[in-house]
Design a protein around this motif. Structure first.
Motif, PDB file in Angstrom:
ATOM      1  N   PRO A  49      27.246  48.767  -3.332  1.00 40.79           N
ATOM      2  CA  PRO A  49      26.022  48.604  -4.115  1.00 40.79           C
ATOM      3  C   PRO A  49      26.285  48.711  -5.609  1.00 40.79           C
ATOM      4  O   PRO A  49      27.076  49.545  -6.050  1.00 40.79           O
ATOM      5  CB  PRO A  49      25.124  49.739  -3.621  1.00 40.79           C
ATOM      6  N   SER A  50      25.650  47.865  -6.366  1.00 40.83           N
ATOM      7  CA  SER A  50      25.664  47.941  -7.822  1.00 40.83           C
ATOM      8  C   SER A  50      24.389  47.258  -8.274  1.00 40.83           C
ATOM      9  O   SER A  50      24.392  46.104  -8.706  1.00 40.83           O
ATOM     10  CB  SER A  50      26.891  47.239  -8.394  1.00 40.83           C
ATOM     11  N   THR A  51      23.298  47.990  -8.122  1.00 37.24           N
ATOM     12  CA  THR A  51      21.975  47.412  -8.311  1.00 37.24           C
ATOM     13  C   THR A  51      21.827  46.743  -9.664  1.00 37.24           C
ATOM     14  O   THR A  51      21.243  45.670  -9.773  1.00 37.24           O
ATOM     15  CB  THR A  51      20.909  48.511  -8.173  1.00 37.24           C
ATOM     16  N   ARG A  52      22.356  47.388 -10.694  1.00 38.42           N
ATOM     17  CA  ARG A  52      22.175  46.865 -12.041  1.00 38.42           C
ATOM     18  C   ARG A  52      22.873  45.514 -12.215  1.00 38.42           C
ATOM     19  O   ARG A  52      22.285  44.555 -12.701  1.00 38.42           O
ATOM     20  CB  ARG A  52      22.723  47.879 -13.047  1.00 38.42           C
ATOM     21  N   LEU A 107      26.902  38.556  -2.907  1.00 42.51           N
ATOM     22  CA  LEU A 107      27.501  39.336  -1.814  1.00 42.51           C
ATOM     23  C   LEU A 107      28.021  40.643  -2.390  1.00 42.51           C
ATOM     24  O   LEU A 107      29.081  40.676  -3.004  1.00 42.51           O
ATOM     25  CB  LEU A 107      28.641  38.563  -1.159  1.00 42.51           C
ATOM     26  N   VAL A 110      27.343  41.104   8.254  1.00 44.49           N
ATOM     27  CA  VAL A 110      28.410  40.316   7.646  1.00 44.49           C
ATOM     28  C   VAL A 110      29.474  41.250   7.076  1.00 44.49           C
ATOM     29  O   VAL A 110      30.670  41.094   7.328  1.00 44.49           O
ATOM     30  CB  VAL A 110      27.849  39.403   6.527  1.00 44.49           C
ATOM     31  N   GLY A 141      21.415  36.907  -0.326  1.00 38.03           N
ATOM     32  CA  GLY A 141      22.506  37.853  -0.444  1.00 38.03           C
ATOM     33  C   GLY A 141      22.247  39.162   0.247  1.00 38.03           C
ATOM     34  O   GLY A 141      21.249  39.327   0.938  1.00 38.03           O
ATOM     35  N   PHE A 142      23.186  40.080   0.081  1.00 34.39           N
ATOM     36  CA  PHE A 142      23.007  41.417   0.624  1.00 34.39           C
ATOM     37  C   PHE A 142      23.551  42.418  -0.375  1.00 34.39           C
ATOM     38  O   PHE A 142      24.326  42.093  -1.265  1.00 34.39           O
ATOM     39  CB  PHE A 142      23.658  41.569   1.996  1.00 34.39           C
ATOM     40  N   GLN A 177      20.855  38.177 -10.499  1.00 28.69           N
ATOM     41  CA  GLN A 177      19.681  37.587  -9.850  1.00 28.69           C
ATOM     42  C   GLN A 177      18.669  37.115 -10.891  1.00 28.69           C
ATOM     43  O   GLN A 177      18.134  36.009 -10.801  1.00 28.69           O
ATOM     44  CB  GLN A 177      19.048  38.620  -8.909  1.00 28.69           C
ATOM     45  N   THR A 230      24.209  48.192   6.408  1.00 21.03           N
ATOM     46  CA  THR A 230      23.360  47.457   7.339  1.00 21.03           C
ATOM     47  C   THR A 230      23.713  45.987   7.426  1.00 21.03           C
ATOM     48  O   THR A 230      23.133  45.265   8.214  1.00 21.03           O
ATOM     49  CB  THR A 230      21.874  47.524   6.946  1.00 21.03           C
ATOM     50  N   SER A 231      24.630  45.537   6.602  1.00 24.80           N
ATOM     51  CA  SER A 231      24.939  44.123   6.658  1.00 24.80           C
ATOM     52  C   SER A 231      25.949  43.845   7.757  1.00 24.80           C
ATOM     53  O   SER A 231      27.072  44.327   7.715  1.00 24.80           O
ATOM     54  CB  SER A 231      25.508  43.657   5.328  1.00 24.80           C
ATOM     55  N   ASN A 246      23.913  45.933   0.858  1.00 25.64           N
ATOM     56  CA  ASN A 246      23.994  47.179   1.601  1.00 25.64           C
ATOM     57  C   ASN A 246      25.038  47.067   2.701  1.00 25.64           C
ATOM     58  O   ASN A 246      24.727  46.625   3.805  1.00 25.64           O
ATOM     59  CB  ASN A 246      22.617  47.454   2.214  1.00 25.64           C
ATOM     60  N   SER A 275      22.344  52.048  -6.408  1.00 20.68           N
ATOM     61  CA  SER A 275      23.051  52.858  -7.391  1.00 20.68           C
ATOM     62  C   SER A 275      22.119  53.212  -8.537  1.00 20.68           C
ATOM     63  O   SER A 275      22.225  54.265  -9.142  1.00 20.68           O
ATOM     64  CB  SER A 275      24.277  52.120  -7.898  1.00 20.68           C
ATOM     65  N   VAL A 276      21.169  52.346  -8.834  1.00 18.44           N
ATOM     66  CA  VAL A 276      20.201  52.650  -9.876  1.00 18.44           C
ATOM     67  C   VAL A 276      19.419  53.901  -9.499  1.00 18.44           C
ATOM     68  O   VAL A 276      19.270  54.828 -10.280  1.00 18.44           O
ATOM     69  CB  VAL A 276      19.231  51.466 -10.091  1.00 18.44           C
ATOM     70  N   THR A 330      20.996  53.226  -0.914  1.00 19.70           N
ATOM     71  CA  THR A 330      22.063  52.310  -1.327  1.00 19.70           C
ATOM     72  C   THR A 330      21.907  51.826  -2.752  1.00 19.70           C
ATOM     73  O   THR A 330      22.763  51.104  -3.236  1.00 19.70           O
ATOM     74  CB  THR A 330      22.121  51.065  -0.432  1.00 19.70           C
ATOM     75  N   LEU A 367      27.005  51.002 -19.542  1.00 20.48           N
ATOM     76  CA  LEU A 367      25.988  51.618 -18.693  1.00 20.48           C
ATOM     77  C   LEU A 367      26.411  51.578 -17.214  1.00 20.48           C
ATOM     78  O   LEU A 367      27.151  50.701 -16.826  1.00 20.48           O
ATOM     79  CB  LEU A 367      24.616  50.953 -18.874  1.00 20.48           C
ATOM     80  N   TYR A 412      14.856  42.804 -18.098  1.00 25.42           N
ATOM     81  CA  TYR A 412      15.033  41.645 -17.217  1.00 25.42           C
ATOM     82  C   TYR A 412      13.690  41.043 -16.787  1.00 25.42           C
ATOM     83  O   TYR A 412      13.560  39.832 -16.653  1.00 25.42           O
ATOM     84  CB  TYR A 412      15.766  42.048 -15.931  1.00 25.42           C
ATOM     85  N   MET A 416      20.245  34.963   6.517  1.00 28.12           N
ATOM     86  CA  MET A 416      20.599  34.083   5.388  1.00 28.12           C
ATOM     87  C   MET A 416      20.376  32.623   5.727  1.00 28.12           C
ATOM     88  O   MET A 416      19.982  31.841   4.871  1.00 28.12           O
ATOM     89  CB  MET A 416      22.073  34.265   5.030  1.00 28.12           C
ATOM     90  N   PRO A 424      19.868  44.373  11.949  1.00 23.68           N
ATOM     91  CA  PRO A 424      20.494  43.527  10.944  1.00 23.68           C
ATOM     92  C   PRO A 424      21.228  42.348  11.576  1.00 23.68           C
ATOM     93  O   PRO A 424      21.887  42.482  12.611  1.00 23.68           O
ATOM     94  CB  PRO A 424      21.466  44.454  10.223  1.00 23.68           C
ATOM     95  N   MET A 443      21.053  42.874 -10.063  1.00 21.74           N
ATOM     96  CA  MET A 443      19.801  42.447 -10.699  1.00 21.74           C
ATOM     97  C   MET A 443      20.049  41.550 -11.899  1.00 21.74           C
ATOM     98  O   MET A 443      19.276  40.628 -12.155  1.00 21.74           O
ATOM     99  CB  MET A 443      19.041  43.676 -11.196  1.00 21.74           C
ATOM    100  N   SER A 444      21.089  41.834 -12.642  1.00 21.14           N
ATOM    101  CA  SER A 444      21.377  41.018 -13.824  1.00 21.14           C
ATOM    102  C   SER A 444      21.697  39.584 -13.405  1.00 21.14           C
ATOM    103  O   SER A 444      21.186  38.626 -13.986  1.00 21.14           O
ATOM    104  CB  SER A 444      22.547  41.629 -14.599  1.00 21.14           C
ATOM    105  N   THR A 483      22.778  39.582   9.196  1.00 21.88           N
ATOM    106  CA  THR A 483      22.797  38.980   7.864  1.00 21.88           C
ATOM    107  C   THR A 483      22.963  37.478   7.916  1.00 21.88           C
ATOM    108  O   THR A 483      22.310  36.737   7.186  1.00 21.88           O
ATOM    109  CB  THR A 483      23.949  39.589   7.044  1.00 21.88           C
TER     110      THR A 483
END
Lengths: 376, 376, 376
Positions: C67-70, C63, C97, C88-89, C76, C94-95, C91, A96-97, A94, C282, A113, B73, B67, C73-74, B69
């Motif tokens: 997925p958009s890990t980058r 939430l 919610v 948060g989640f 977070q 598996t969530s 994925n 994307s990175v 999951t 990016l 970061y 949480m 899971p 992370m920014s 969530t």
């Protein structure tokens, strides 16, 4: 990072440093540095609360390109117990990175970061590749079957705390010694200390590689190779158990016939000395019977906790020495020569300089340590 | 943990304690203890900022083998609002811990890292099994269809704060009362307080089990069983809505004919008293129409927030009383007798002592409470 | 949230406010507010340690329904560097919610736990939908192909810090300008400042939409459309590179013929001025050759770090102004009229008021900005 290349007769000389203390391979650091980390780990284990703000305000990124919940939790807990915080991912499916981006870009961004990065990756040499572009210190938490230096630090801290020393020990190591990364690293590490001798317990086909026994010989460490736990256990200060995967046996019959020989149980524990300790890198499957857990000499769960303490020591050490340098590449790039290990990171991240140690006929990849034979 | 076994005529007596306050089953603790937690929860709800450092330096592990969530949480937020930190996993598919390792080893290792553990697991009795080996307090956040004690604490805190009392209430509970874990626990809990009476609203085939009405009778709590919300709602202090899954109805026609009867809407709300409150453990599907959300008596979202406060109270209580003990097993192991519930944790984690309460003909599994009939 | 509806001749007028500063669309806020955030971001970038406790005790929920890990992370890292914490989640698979629950309920519950919410969701208009029910401020971190305002703030902070101004700039934007959300937002944002001119570099079929050039014209911003990087690069203050996906070209032959034209390499960099800077949102694929990274004008990794700083500024601003209001809906609901965009959130979350701006023949969805033609 500084590239210092010039064209030479045989290949292009390359010099790449990072501006940080990285921990890619334990052998990149002198034994005096290991000792410093282990002693700090021992001190933290005694008074963890005194370090609860040591990394306040610092962020650790854990980039796990393959899941390893236990290792990741150990690092995360270490950072949290130092007052730091954590970001990261654990799920290549999951993330994307993990999917869409080259390692260099991910490393560049995440190291912008975070203050320190921990990386686990299925490709050999990946941690070194990441260190080339990272703008913070990096810890190798396992690069394929290649290296996992914090496991070895864990084993050393456990010995240091539980036996009181790292020398003059009789060490038994049991399991698949041919393929076991952990066993190889532990032998290499303990060979650096005086007076250690080794009993290597495995099937004949799963003996430790010659390059490890060469190291033991060169360091003057006596060793013997045996087939059963029974014949060794009475003489040991420490028995290090590891797995033999079912598929490593010669045949299914061989497995059925042999597996109990490599399973530690109460009966075998009864043959051991009162002070012998049992370690295991975990997870175990069947190689230690569960009722051994009640034995006071079974220290593998305690060992996992030492793993947390030694990681705390490592993080403190790496962050406090961060003006230092680490030499990452110092070999040569040869026109058209690629690493022959298909799992080497240079075969998936094509922008990496393909740097090799050594000369003409035998080159050694500076990422994954594979030996490449050249035909001229 | 202390095993105190000796051979007896009928089975081996077993006594297992943990050295901590565990919350496996609300009924393992006296009502006075529930009240203490609920009162602390009420105080925290009023002044949460006063508790923002109550767990500074403490780590909570959330081990979610399936899971959930929302629950995860809620626990994580509770710990963070107390100044603590969190580790854990939520994804059994990618967690190597969840996949490759027995529960004992995982529990041993993670409880070496964390100060308190929260576990959700699809197998019944799993939280008790984990508590047997854990080296820190453990909270059951749902073990299969068996128990989910913090949901009940949430319901009690909501009543306490919103109605001002836990006694002398007329409680309606609507939905699938035959299979609803939440409904059973709530009945059992509220039966411990004076003067509560119950209106149990369900289809005839989804009536509450006899063992629950036996408890209500034994405690002197009046109850009646009805088929519709309409005939009950006018008399209630609280209406607790739960889901009826489509597949629980006798037939698809039955579902089509009945489902609106068990759906709370504005029309039915108009029949209720001005002070009646509506709760729901969430998530809802169709059993509460969305326009009911605007009604001031609809408190299910507020209830979710009370869930966070009661978990804060629980964590503080469990960590501050941690020198205490919890009795986990006190039954007998009978040679060759296994629990007949296929989802019982003892049927997947084979090293667990198969301990049963009761005698000869009817045994009750100490993990999942299944009754096992023996033939002699 | 306040609904202020009354029946009008054509449709029901609807007014919905949140009680918070939400960031759904950058254009919901005045340019003066952008500037304030950017200036604070610049200040934080200079002295991040001074803000290390600015959000102590606050919780951010991330939430991520895709997925958009980058990006995650920014956000977070931004919150952690302010002393806050995160839940948060990431994925959706598996969530529970993400799977089982409507957006309103999830938003209600999570905003009861958290102090600020960040949401990424594949449906257009989802962030606005969430803001309608949220009980805390919400940041849109990407709603389908619609909006991603913090990317634009990142771009603006990078320009402000690296060029020293946001006006009088010659801006080149290269890539798929027809479909590129980032490019559209950046044009709209920079058109708000004086003296900016634009060079839009794309294939003829991937030109920027007319509504963007209409905005540029209305604001008095000169622009030209060109086919190659070469003909533009010499005159630029900033070159903003974006991807052209392979499948956007007219044919496979077209792709093969054209792709190098839209790839920035050292040769093209040699044609640029010494002070031109290169940005990229990016991740990149092949549109910037990796050896450009060594060029001092290549600032895309630094840009990612500015993204963290501007998010820190945004979080501080939104949390400190939280008594404010945001107007979310102010259009009309027309009997039976639905948005024609299948990815609009109103087509999956049916309880949402289907509110449109505009009149009779052309309505514009207030969630996803789709234009709906009506036949009367």
């Amino acid at each position: 990072m500084v590239y210092q290349g010039h064209n030479a007769l045989k290949g292009l000389i390359i010099m790449v440093y990072s501006n940080f203390i990285d921990l890619i391979d334990l052998n990149d650091r002198p034994v005096s540095w290991w000792k410093k980390v282990i002693e700090l780990g021992a001190e933290i284990a005694g008074h963890p609360e005194e370090y609860s703000d040591a990394c306040k305000g610092k962020i650790m990124a854990t980039l796990f390109y393959e899941p390893s919940t236990r290792t990741q939790m150990s690092f995360q807990t270490a950072m949290l117990r130092l007052g730091g915080t954590i970001i990261g991912f654990d799920n290549p499916a999951t993330s994307s990175v993990a999917k869409g981006e080259n390692l260099k870009d991910t490393t560049k961004i995440v190291s912008g970061y975070a203050d320190i990065m921990v990386m686990r990756h299925p490709s050999e040499g990946s941690a070194k590749a990441a260190a080339i572009s990272a703008e913070c210190p990096i810890i190798n938490a396992g690069d394929g079957r290649h290296l996992h230096p914090t496991q070895t630090l864990t084993d050393l801290l456990t010995l240091y705390k539980e036996k009181g020393r790292l020398d003059d020990l009789t060490i038994g190591i049991c399991g698949d010694l041919r393929n076991g990364r952990t066993a190889h690293s532990l032998c290499k590490a303990l060979a650096e200390f005086r007076g250690n001798s080794f009993v290597l317990i495995s099937t004949p086909t799963l003996r430790i590689p010659a390059y490890i026994t060469d190291i033991l010989s060169a360091r003057g460490c006596p060793y013997k190779e045996v087939n059963t736990i029974e014949e060794a256990i009475g003489s040991l200060d420490m028995l290090y158990m590891t797995r033999i995967q079912r598929e490593r046996f010669e045949s299914e019959e061989e497995y059925a016939a042999q597996k109990d020989i490599y399973c530690l149980d109460r009966r075998k524990m009864a043959m051991a000395g009162r002070d012998m300790i049992v370690l295991h890198p975990l997870p175990r499957v069947d190689e230690i019977a569960m009722d051994v857990d009640e034995d006071k000499r079974a220290l593998y769960f305690k060992q996992a906790k030492y793993g947390m303490y030694v990681r705390m020591a490592l993080i403190i050490t790496m962050l406090s020495e961060k003006d230092n340098k680490t030499l990452l590449l110092s070999g040569r790039v040869h026109n058209g020569v690629k690493c022959t290990n298909p799992r080497c990171i240079t075969n998936s991240e094509h922008y990496l300089p393909k740097s090799f140690r050594g000369t003409r006929d035998t080159l050694e990849c500076e990422y994954c340590d594979e030996r490449v034979m050249l035909e001229f």
